[in-house]
Design a protein around this motif. Structure first.
Motif, mmCIF file in Angstrom:
data_model
loop_
_atom_site.group_PDB
_atom_site.id
_atom_site.type_symbol
_atom_site.label_atom_id
_atom_site.label_comp_id
_atom_site.label_asym_id
_atom_site.label_seq_id
_atom_site.Cartn_x
_atom_site.Cartn_y
_atom_site.Cartn_z
ATOM 1 N N MET A 125 38.039 43.764 39.632
ATOM 2 C CA MET A 125 36.997 42.332 40.165
ATOM 3 C C MET A 125 36.895 41.308 38.741
ATOM 4 O O MET A 125 36.727 40.057 39.072
ATOM 5 N N LEU A 126 36.643 41.961 37.557
ATOM 6 C CA LEU A 126 36.962 40.938 36.335
ATOM 7 C C LEU A 126 38.018 40.108 36.313
ATOM 8 O O LEU A 126 37.858 38.887 36.203
ATOM 9 N N ILE A 127 39.082 40.756 36.478
ATOM 10 C CA ILE A 127 40.465 40.060 36.344
ATOM 11 C C ILE A 127 40.631 39.136 37.798
ATOM 12 O O ILE A 127 40.893 37.969 37.231
ATOM 13 N N VAL A 128 39.949 39.622 38.955
ATOM 14 C CA VAL A 128 40.102 38.493 39.928
ATOM 15 C C VAL A 128 39.098 37.638 39.742
ATOM 16 O O VAL A 128 39.551 36.203 40.157
ATOM 17 N N TRP A 129 37.984 37.678 39.130
ATOM 18 C CA TRP A 129 37.156 36.371 38.719
ATOM 19 C C TRP A 129 37.754 35.534 37.938
ATOM 20 O O TRP A 129 37.805 34.344 38.115
#
Length: 258
Positions: A125-129
């Motif tokens: 989710m951090l990568i996606v953000w």
């Protein structure tokens, strides 16, 4: 000083947890980091394969966020429940020690799978953000509650599967196959509101669909979670856990002596 039964069981579960993680990941060059890298690589490949197609069919939804909140709950349930099938055979020698019980192996494996996939979820989710995909955690309690019930439900199902797998060894191969259709009917690749309401009664018996839709609604503003219910999920979870504990209680001695 004598320890309480709860303290003994806690120490046993912790020992089984570290044994499990060493057995599964300790032999790899990247060590325990592989516990996160392996499922992360799987999910990244899926996002790359289906991302373009799903972006064309659902232009208003961030597909990486949509997929992560669908497939990770499925993996949590699938891994906890199916790994319970062979839990007794994999730890047979440890049951010579009185504090070690079959239920402890399930709890240790459930704890490991939960830690792995929660870490993978946060990492991706951090990568996606960072990649510019939009999401907003507007209801943290909802996603925590849904995932907590999912883990408890998976443990209850795992107890049932463990007893069935030990009693009828052929089911250790059959049950994972029977669970595969859940991948296609749990809303992983489609939102519930895209399905005609005439078919909802057939889909909504599935607790994974409730977890998936509640998870998406918690992090995707404006996402429709009509039809799903945290109350239904809680009732089914407690029923499954009670049934699993009852079956395990009646068969524990027979499983250890067979």
């Amino acid at each position: 000083m004598a320890r309480s039964g709860l303290n003994v069981q806690s120490a046993t579960i912790n020992a089984l947890f570290f044994r499990e993680i060493r057995t599964r990941f300790g032999k790899f060059r990247l060590g325990y980091l592989w516990a996160i890298l392996e499922p992360s690589a799987h999910l990244i490949i899926l996002m790359a394969i289906f991302g373009f197609i799903m972006h064309r069919t659902m232009p208003d939804i961030s597909f990486p966020v949509f997929l992560l909140n669908g497939i990770i709950p499925y993996f949590i349930f699938s891994n906890i429940s199916t790994r319970s099938l062979g839990a007794i055979d994999a730890n047979q020698g440890l049951f010579n020690y009185r504090p070690v019980k079959p239920i402890d192996t399930i709890l240790a494996r459930a704890m490991l799978e939960t830690i792995i996939y929660v870490a993978v979820y946060i990492f991706l989710m951090l990568i996606v953000w960072a990649a510019g995909e939009y999401f907003s955690v507007e209801n943290l309690l909802q996603i925590v509650g849904a995932w907590s019930l999912l883990i408890i439900f998976s443990c209850g199902a795992g107890l049932i599967f463990m007893v069935i797998g030990k009693t009828y060894t052929e089911t250790q191969k059959l049950l994972p196959i029977l669970l595969k259709p859940l991948y296609f009917i749990s809303g992983i690749m489609f939102p519930l509101h895209a399905v005609p309401k005439d078919y909802w009664p057939f889909l909504l018996w599935n607790p994974l669909l409730h977890v998936v839709e509640l998870s998406r609604a918690a992090v995707m503003p404006g996402y429709s979670s009509e039809g799903v219910s945290l109350i239904y999920l809680a009732i089914l979870t407690l029923t499954t856990l009670f049934l699993g504990l009852a079956i395990y209680r009646t068969r524990e001695e027979a499983m250890l002596t067979s």
